[in-house]
Structure formats: structure tokens, C-alpha cells
Write a protein that holds these residues in place. Structure first.
Motif, mmCIF file in Angstrom:
data_model
loop_
_atom_site.group_PDB
_atom_site.id
_atom_site.type_symbol
_atom_site.label_atom_id
_atom_site.label_comp_id
_atom_site.label_asym_id
_atom_site.label_seq_id
_atom_site.Cartn_x
_atom_site.Cartn_y
_atom_site.Cartn_z
ATOM 1 N N THR A 1 91.201 -73.991 -11.603
ATOM 2 C CA THR A 1 91.678 -72.699 -12.113
ATOM 3 C C THR A 1 93.187 -72.583 -11.947
ATOM 4 N N SER A 2 93.691 -72.944 -10.784
ATOM 5 C CA SER A 2 95.132 -72.893 -10.523
ATOM 6 C C SER A 2 95.898 -73.777 -11.496
ATOM 7 N N LEU B 1 95.852 -72.281 -15.095
ATOM 8 C CA LEU B 1 96.733 -71.111 -15.211
ATOM 9 C C LEU B 1 98.202 -71.514 -15.210
ATOM 10 N N ALA C 1 99.021 -73.380 -18.515
ATOM 11 C CA ALA C 1 99.062 -72.443 -19.638
ATOM 12 C C ALA C 1 100.334 -71.603 -19.579
ATOM 13 N N GLY C 2 100.715 -71.196 -18.382
ATOM 14 C CA GLY C 2 101.947 -70.435 -18.221
ATOM 15 C C GLY C 2 103.171 -71.239 -18.601
ATOM 16 N N TYR D 1 105.954 -63.767 -24.573
ATOM 17 C CA TYR D 1 105.360 -65.017 -24.126
ATOM 18 C C TYR D 1 106.017 -65.562 -22.861
ATOM 19 N N LEU E 1 104.398 -63.308 -20.220
ATOM 20 C CA LEU E 1 102.999 -63.696 -20.064
ATOM 21 C C LEU E 1 102.881 -65.023 -19.311
ATOM 22 N N GLY E 2 103.679 -65.990 -19.704
ATOM 23 C CA GLY E 2 103.653 -67.288 -19.038
ATOM 24 C C GLY E 2 104.034 -67.187 -17.573
ATOM 25 N N LEU F 1 101.109 -65.820 -15.656
ATOM 26 C CA LEU F 1 100.087 -66.850 -15.472
ATOM 27 C C LEU F 1 100.485 -67.844 -14.375
ATOM 28 N N ILE G 1 100.053 -66.055 -10.999
ATOM 29 C CA ILE G 1 98.639 -65.932 -10.643
ATOM 30 C C ILE G 1 98.071 -67.295 -10.235
ATOM 31 N N GLY G 2 98.401 -68.326 -10.983
ATOM 32 C CA GLY G 2 97.932 -69.670 -10.627
ATOM 33 C C GLY G 2 98.439 -70.114 -9.273
#
Length: 72
Positions: free
Chosen positions: A8-9, A12, A15-16, A52, A55-56, A59, A62-63
């Protein structure tokens, strides 16, 4: 506690990075994607780039928080 990189990390964070690099690079193929084009039409190309990047960044944070065990 310590750092525990899990799938998951990694997803994320990657993707970021993808979102941030695509927005900073102002890549046509990234900004003309069917999902990105909605934001471009709504707030303009530069506005979509800022969106973006933010948002990145979220992410990535959070990761990172997942990987250090603060959340998740």
C-alpha cells in the motif's frame, strides 16, 4: 514501531510521484488523459497542474505515514 514498507505504501508513493512529475513536466499525454481533461476543462491547464501536484503530494505523505506506522 520502525519503518515497514508494504505494498500500500509503495503504491501510494509511486502514484503520488507519477502525478507530481506528470504535472510538473506538463506532459501532454498526462494532461490530456480522459480523467485529467475534466480538470483541465474545469479549472484550466495550469489549475489542473496545481491540483495534480497537490494530489500527488498528499498521496506521497499518506504513503509515507503508512510506511512509518503512523496510520494504517
Amino acid at each position: 514501531r520502525g519503518i515497514s514498507i508494504n505494498l500500500t505504501s509503495i503504491i501510494l508513493i509511486l502514484a503520488g510521484l507519477y502525478a507530481v512529475i506528470g504535472a510538473i513536466g506538463n506532459w501532454d499525454w498526462f494532461m490530456e488523459n480522459r480523467k485529467a481533461i475534466r480538470w483541465v476543462e474545469l479549472i484550466g491547464r495550469n489549475g489542473a497542474r496545481v491540483f495534480y501536484i497537490l494530489l500527488g503530494t498528499v498521496l506521497i505523505v499518506i504513503g509515507t505515514l503508512f510506511s512509518v506506522g503512523i496510520i494504517g
